[in-house]
Motif scaffolding. Structure first.
Motif, mmCIF file in Angstrom:
data_model
loop_
_atom_site.group_PDB
_atom_site.id
_atom_site.type_symbol
_atom_site.label_atom_id
_atom_site.label_comp_id
_atom_site.label_asym_id
_atom_site.label_seq_id
_atom_site.Cartn_x
_atom_site.Cartn_y
_atom_site.Cartn_z
ATOM 1 N N GLU A 1 0.966 -1.420 -0.412
ATOM 2 C CA GLU A 1 0.718 -0.632 -0.246
ATOM 3 C C GLU A 1 0.899 1.207 0.023
ATOM 4 O OE1 GLU A 1 -3.566 1.995 1.877
ATOM 5 O OE2 GLU A 1 -3.052 0.364 3.105
ATOM 6 N N HIS B 1 0.911 3.931 -2.832
ATOM 7 C CA HIS B 1 0.868 5.629 -2.267
ATOM 8 C C HIS B 1 2.039 6.677 -3.561
ATOM 9 C CE1 HIS B 1 -2.417 6.898 0.158
ATOM 10 N NE2 HIS B 1 -2.315 5.987 1.234
ATOM 11 N N ASN C 1 -7.139 -3.262 -9.548
ATOM 12 C CA ASN C 1 -8.774 -2.757 -9.388
ATOM 13 C C ASN C 1 -9.550 -2.955 -8.067
ATOM 14 O OD1 ASN C 1 -7.138 -1.247 -11.669
ATOM 15 N ND2 ASN C 1 -9.110 -2.116 -12.939
ATOM 16 N N ARG C 2 -8.818 -4.815 -8.107
ATOM 17 C CA ARG C 2 -10.714 -4.849 -6.666
ATOM 18 C C ARG C 2 -9.825 -5.501 -5.466
ATOM 19 N NH1 ARG C 2 -15.476 -6.117 -8.668
ATOM 20 N NH2 ARG C 2 -15.525 -6.763 -10.646
ATOM 21 N N TYR D 1 -6.611 -1.891 -2.027
ATOM 22 C CA TYR D 1 -5.858 -0.762 -2.916
ATOM 23 C C TYR D 1 -6.869 0.226 -3.948
ATOM 24 C CZ TYR D 1 -2.126 -3.875 -0.560
ATOM 25 O OH TYR D 1 -1.803 -4.660 -0.378
ATOM 26 N N GLY D 2 -7.722 -1.232 -3.624
ATOM 27 C CA GLY D 2 -8.320 -0.166 -4.618
ATOM 28 C C GLY D 2 -9.148 1.381 -5.409
ATOM 29 N N GLN D 3 -9.148 2.007 -4.116
ATOM 30 C CA GLN D 3 -9.410 3.612 -4.796
ATOM 31 C C GLN D 3 -8.585 4.097 -4.873
ATOM 32 O OE1 GLN D 3 -12.022 5.384 -4.595
ATOM 33 N NE2 GLN D 3 -10.810 7.107 -5.172
ATOM 34 N N LEU D 4 -6.776 3.970 -4.596
ATOM 35 C CA LEU D 4 -5.903 4.007 -4.891
ATOM 36 C C LEU D 4 -5.090 4.036 -6.111
ATOM 37 C CD1 LEU D 4 -3.407 3.447 -2.197
ATOM 38 C CD2 LEU D 4 -4.282 5.711 -2.688
ATOM 39 N N LEU E 1 -7.470 3.281 -8.737
ATOM 40 C CA LEU E 1 -8.146 4.188 -9.381
ATOM 41 C C LEU E 1 -7.583 5.748 -9.516
ATOM 42 C CD1 LEU E 1 -12.228 3.489 -8.202
ATOM 43 C CD2 LEU E 1 -11.418 2.815 -10.343
ATOM 44 N N GLU E 2 -7.587 6.258 -9.124
ATOM 45 C CA GLU E 2 -6.993 7.845 -8.967
ATOM 46 C C GLU E 2 -5.024 7.477 -9.842
ATOM 47 O OE1 GLU E 2 -6.783 10.085 -5.252
ATOM 48 O OE2 GLU E 2 -6.928 8.668 -3.755
ATOM 49 N N GLU F 1 -6.950 7.882 -12.975
ATOM 50 C CA GLU F 1 -7.911 9.204 -13.411
ATOM 51 C C GLU F 1 -5.873 10.034 -14.337
ATOM 52 O OE1 GLU F 1 -10.558 12.088 -11.267
ATOM 53 O OE2 GLU F 1 -10.821 10.350 -11.118
#
Length: 249
Positions: A159, A163, A199-200, A203-206, A208-209, A212
């Motif tokens: 993670e 990050h 993705n799943r 750490y999926g939210q990271l 996705l960022e 983007e």
């Protein structure tokens, strides 16, 4: 310097008048007395540089310099001036034995027309502290920015690596218009740039960022060795130990 040397505590460093320094040194052992004098000399030297508009190096640079300088002074103190000048010191008896160290691979500079973003994460399992280090350099090695970022909530080393990718990429976009080669010694973290394998994950939210951010700039993943990532590694470890965040442009 107290992390390296047994310097006097703060309560001893009081203003006792004109004899402040003499009183302080009188209550120190021979070794600590030498350390205090060397430290004061360094402070005076840096103050002189600052008054003449010269750039002052980071504190960590001074720590390493003074520690190395003191060790050299102590080694030289075992011999007379005449012995040192004539080179009669018995290196086998007095000099520290050095291990043979193989030269590490150099940092891989990016190709012309791109910049390189080196990132690294640092995670300490015992206390859960974590941080990210990152540095953006051009093809000549010139630093465009260097940064470290303390991570307040982190579950594991991977993670921290993800990050570091996200934070570094976000900082790279406003500091260069060129395609960015993203360098990391974590192949798993780098996979988030080119696949959906994380993705799943937790750490999926990271991730996705990260995806983007890739819509705003071309990011090219590059796996490098740990030895080639020493700058980002040092930044991340310092940030984690000191629990601090900073950016230098």
């Amino acid at each position: 310097m107290r992390g390296r040397w047994p310097l006097p505590p703060d309560e001893v460093l009081i203003n006792s008048g004109k004899e402040l320094l003499l009183n302080l040194l009188a209550n120190c052992s021979d070794d600590v007395r030498d350390m205090v004098i060397i430290l004061i000399w360094r402070i005076w030297h840096l103050r002189s540089d600052a008054s003449h508009g010269k750039e002052i190096p980071p504190v960590l640079v001074t720590v390493e310099f003074l520690d190395s300088y003191y060790k050299s002074v102590k080694l030289a103190g075992r011999f007379s001036t005449e012995e040192i000048i004539k080179g009669k010191m018995n290196a086998s008896d007095h000099a520290p034995k050095l291990k043979t160290i193989q030269a590490s691979a150099p940092w891989p500079a990016p190709r012309r027309g791109t910049v390189a973003l080196s990132v690294d994460g640092s995670f300490q399992e015992s206390d859960g502290t974590a941080a990210a280090g990152m540095v953006l350099r051009d093809e000549t090695g010139k630093v465009l920015f260097a940064a470290y970022h303390y991570i307040f909530n982190c579950n594991d080393a991977l993670e921290a690596e993800v990050h570091a990718l996200m934070q570094g990429m976000a900082l790279a976009i406003p500091h260069s218009t060129l395609p960015v080669v993203v360098q990391s010694d974590s192949a798993t973290a780098l996979s988030s740039l080119s696949s959906n394998c994380l993705n799943r994950s937790a750490y999926g939210q990271l991730v996705l960022e990260i995806k983007e951010l890739m819509g705003d700039r071309e990011f090219l993943p590059q796996k490098i060795l740990r030895s080639q990532n020493s700058v980002a590694d040092r930044l991340a470890k310092y940030s984690r130990s000191e629990r601090t965040t900073a950016v230098w442009v």
